[in-house]
Design a protein around this motif. Structure first.
Motif, mmCIF file in Angstrom:
data_model
loop_
_atom_site.group_PDB
_atom_site.id
_atom_site.type_symbol
_atom_site.label_atom_id
_atom_site.label_comp_id
_atom_site.label_asym_id
_atom_site.label_seq_id
_atom_site.Cartn_x
_atom_site.Cartn_y
_atom_site.Cartn_z
ATOM 1 N N GLU A 11 -16.327 32.681 32.579
ATOM 2 C CA GLU A 11 -17.851 32.452 31.551
ATOM 3 C C GLU A 11 -17.402 32.381 29.503
ATOM 4 N N TYR A 12 -18.083 32.175 29.505
ATOM 5 C CA TYR A 12 -18.268 31.814 27.730
ATOM 6 C C TYR A 12 -19.614 31.764 27.454
ATOM 7 N N GLY A 13 -19.528 32.444 25.949
ATOM 8 C CA GLY A 13 -20.798 32.349 25.252
ATOM 9 C C GLY A 13 -21.571 33.454 25.092
ATOM 10 N N ASN B 19 -23.397 24.663 46.548
ATOM 11 C CA ASN B 19 -24.264 24.383 46.824
ATOM 12 C C ASN B 19 -25.670 25.381 46.383
ATOM 13 N N PHE B 20 -24.386 26.130 45.280
ATOM 14 C CA PHE B 20 -26.112 27.365 44.527
ATOM 15 C C PHE B 20 -24.718 27.432 43.449
ATOM 16 N N MET B 21 -25.989 27.608 41.988
ATOM 17 C CA MET B 21 -25.174 27.975 40.919
ATOM 18 C C MET B 21 -25.966 29.151 40.421
ATOM 19 N N GLY B 22 -25.869 30.598 40.360
ATOM 20 C CA GLY B 22 -26.701 31.004 39.399
ATOM 21 C C GLY B 22 -26.032 32.202 38.387
ATOM 22 N N TRP B 23 -27.311 32.583 38.045
ATOM 23 C CA TRP B 23 -26.579 33.994 36.301
ATOM 24 C C TRP B 23 -27.601 35.212 36.894
ATOM 25 N N TYR B 24 -26.510 35.875 36.701
ATOM 26 C CA TYR B 24 -26.657 37.565 37.219
ATOM 27 C C TYR B 24 -26.515 37.853 35.808
ATOM 28 N N TYR C 161 -23.477 37.524 34.780
ATOM 29 C CA TYR C 161 -22.072 37.290 35.545
ATOM 30 C C TYR C 161 -22.829 35.715 36.105
ATOM 31 N N CYS C 162 -22.127 34.798 36.137
ATOM 32 C CA CYS C 162 -21.954 33.381 36.833
ATOM 33 C C CYS C 162 -21.718 33.535 38.442
ATOM 34 N N GLY D 61 -17.560 35.323 38.522
ATOM 35 C CA GLY D 61 -16.489 35.266 37.483
ATOM 36 C C GLY D 61 -16.656 36.854 36.792
ATOM 37 N N GLN D 62 -15.876 36.517 35.673
ATOM 38 C CA GLN D 62 -16.088 38.756 34.992
ATOM 39 C C GLN D 62 -17.003 38.621 34.474
ATOM 40 N N GLY D 63 -17.319 38.202 33.902
ATOM 41 C CA GLY D 63 -18.645 38.538 33.244
ATOM 42 C C GLY D 63 -18.655 38.208 31.732
#
Length: 121
Positions: free
Chosen positions: A6-8, A32-37, A97-98, A112-114
């Motif tokens: 992750e970036y930003g 088939n799934f992408m999410g942000w937590y 987190y991604c 991702g690592q967050g």
């Protein structure tokens, strides 16, 4: 195997904007799934926004707390997912987190690592 970075994240004032990016390396063709937590201190991790790819449930969805302020998007190659965050509030402060999931057969989740988002008053 898919690895996510992750970036930003960063510090922003109330009402400001940030754009988070999540880049996948490896073979993401079956994603088939992408999410942000997000997870705030002392709270459980919660789903903020997601995109489902293919099937009857294809499309994006948002938590009620971010509807109208956050926008999730992705690239066609299933290697990038973004979260545009506008009108940020202090309660949006959290580690973000991604997550990408493969499926429907042999399902597998990748995280991702967050990245930290902090919104000041």
């Amino acid at each position: 195997q898919v690895r996510l970075v992750e970036y930003g994240g960063g510090l922003v004032h109330t009402g400001g904007s940030l754009r988070l990016s999540c880049a996948a390396s490896g073979n993401s063709e079956r994603v088939n799934f992408m999410g942000w937590y997000r997870q705030a201190p002392g709270k459980e991790r919660e789903l903020v926004a997601s995109i489902s790819i293919g099937g009857d449930s294809a499309g994006s969805s948002y938590a009620d707390s971010v509807k109208g302020r956050f926008t999730i998007s992705r690239d066609n190659a299933r290697t990038l997912v973004y979260l545009q965050m506008d009108s940020l509030k202090p309660e949006d402060t959290a580690n973000y987190y991604c997550k990408m999931s493969e499926g429907p057969w042999y399902p597998r989740d990748y995280w991702g690592q967050g990245t930290l988002v902090a919104v000041s008053t």
